[in-house]
Design an enzyme around this catalytic site. Structure first.
Site, PDB file in Angstrom:
ATOM      1  N   HIS A  27     -34.985  27.968 -46.600  1.00 19.93           N
ATOM      2  CA  HIS A  27     -35.524  27.294 -48.096  1.00 19.93           C
ATOM      3  C   HIS A  27     -34.338  27.266 -48.910  1.00 19.93           C
ATOM      4  O   HIS A  27     -34.111  26.290 -49.737  1.00 19.93           O
ATOM      5  CB  HIS A  27     -36.702  27.804 -48.338  1.00 19.93           C
ATOM      6  CG  HIS A  27     -37.887  27.389 -47.170  1.00 19.93           C
ATOM      7  ND1 HIS A  27     -38.683  28.385 -46.616  1.00 19.93           N
ATOM      8  CD2 HIS A  27     -38.278  26.224 -46.850  1.00 19.93           C
ATOM      9  CE1 HIS A  27     -39.642  27.912 -46.113  1.00 19.93           C
ATOM     10  NE2 HIS A  27     -39.480  26.468 -46.031  1.00 19.93           N
ATOM     11  N   LYS A  51     -54.628  23.978 -43.330  1.00 20.72           N
ATOM     12  CA  LYS A  51     -53.590  24.722 -42.781  1.00 20.72           C
ATOM     13  C   LYS A  51     -53.819  26.405 -43.315  1.00 20.72           C
ATOM     14  O   LYS A  51     -53.795  26.426 -44.364  1.00 20.72           O
ATOM     15  CB  LYS A  51     -52.106  24.460 -43.703  1.00 20.72           C
ATOM     16  CG  LYS A  51     -50.903  24.663 -42.462  1.00 20.72           C
ATOM     17  CD  LYS A  51     -49.828  23.821 -42.970  1.00 20.72           C
ATOM     18  CE  LYS A  51     -48.671  24.120 -42.076  1.00 20.72           C
ATOM     19  NZ  LYS A  51     -47.511  23.474 -42.628  1.00 20.72           N
ATOM     20  N   ARG A 100     -33.901  20.243 -40.331  1.00 18.43           N
ATOM     21  CA  ARG A 100     -33.378  21.072 -39.293  1.00 18.43           C
ATOM     22  C   ARG A 100     -32.950  20.475 -38.224  1.00 18.43           C
ATOM     23  O   ARG A 100     -32.681  19.118 -38.250  1.00 18.43           O
ATOM     24  CB  ARG A 100     -34.229  22.333 -38.873  1.00 18.43           C
ATOM     25  CG  ARG A 100     -34.266  23.239 -40.180  1.00 18.43           C
ATOM     26  CD  ARG A 100     -35.758  24.051 -39.936  1.00 18.43           C
ATOM     27  NE  ARG A 100     -36.745  23.408 -40.126  1.00 18.43           N
ATOM     28  CZ  ARG A 100     -38.118  23.789 -40.059  1.00 18.43           C
ATOM     29  NH1 ARG A 100     -38.231  24.981 -40.008  1.00 18.43           N
ATOM     30  NH2 ARG A 100     -39.037  22.857 -40.342  1.00 18.43           N
ATOM     31  N   SER A 138     -40.665  29.582 -41.134  1.00 20.38           N
ATOM     32  CA  SER A 138     -41.503  30.502 -41.457  1.00 20.38           C
ATOM     33  C   SER A 138     -42.325  30.887 -40.365  1.00 20.38           C
ATOM     34  O   SER A 138     -42.566  32.158 -40.217  1.00 20.38           O
ATOM     35  CB  SER A 138     -42.542  29.791 -42.567  1.00 20.38           C
ATOM     36  OG  SER A 138     -41.705  29.343 -43.751  1.00 20.38           O
TER      37      SER A 138
END
Ligand code: ADP
Length: 170
Positions: A27, A51, A100, A138
């Protein structure tokens, strides 16, 4: 003529939205790259009703604030609800996202197109991460930390401590 990139105060601003559960060096890398493009970046930490996060909103905000304390032109904030409404509130036209591996593409494309449908003035800008963070997420960091592995190359120092503390009792 005023382009949509330039606000009345002449500042180019992007909102970098995400869960940041927790913020990683990937990040930070995206933020540093995007600071070459924008005058200011608002890091907007989202609440996702479906979430479940490891860190609370307060913890996620505090970790990002500490990790970016020496960086200029950064604002850290939280948001809930539609991202386009949040952007509208601050008259921001750009959503910053990191890319990514190819696996990110489909979901990011879907969300960019949807956001543009909700507000046609909004564009998503994608910044490609550097190769060393290409596979970093993460979730991966949390998994390694949970298994008591070394995450020092993946997250800022304060996040490493927070992860250790979180998993100490587990
Ligand atoms: P979200 O739940 O919205 O995907 P994340 O915190 O996981 O929130 O990610 C926020 C943004 O940062 C996304 O655009 C994601 O693709 C990007 N990102 C996450 N990790 C990396 C990384 N290692 N390199 C580049 N971009 C990343």
């Amino acid at each position: 003529m005023e382009t949509k990139a330039v606000k009345k105060n002449n500042k180019k601003i992007a909102v970098y939205a995400g869960s940041f559960d927790p913020v990683t060096n990937g990040h930070i890398d995206v933020i540093n790259r995007a600071l070459e493009l924008f005058d200011e970046i608002i890091i907007a930490v989202g609440t996702h009703p479906e979430k479940k996060t490891l860190f609370s909103m307060k913890e996620r905000l505090s970790m990002i604030k500490t990790a970016t304390k020496d960086m200029k032109h950064i604002t850290v904030d939280s948001f809930s609800g539609l991202l386009v409404d949040y952007l509208d509130k601050y008259d921001v036209k750009f959503i910053l996202r990191g890319l990514r591996a190819l696996s990110d593409f489909e979901a990011e494309f879907q969300s960019a197109v949807t956001n543009r449908k909700l507000n046609h003035e909004i564009d998503s800008i994608f910044v490609m991460t550097s190769a060393e963070y290409f596979f970093l997420s993460s979730s991966l960091v949390k998994e390694i930390a949970y298994l008591k592995g070394d995450v020092s190359n993946f997250v800022p120092r304060n996040v490493e401590s927070a992860l250790k503390k979180k998993f100490r009792s587990k």
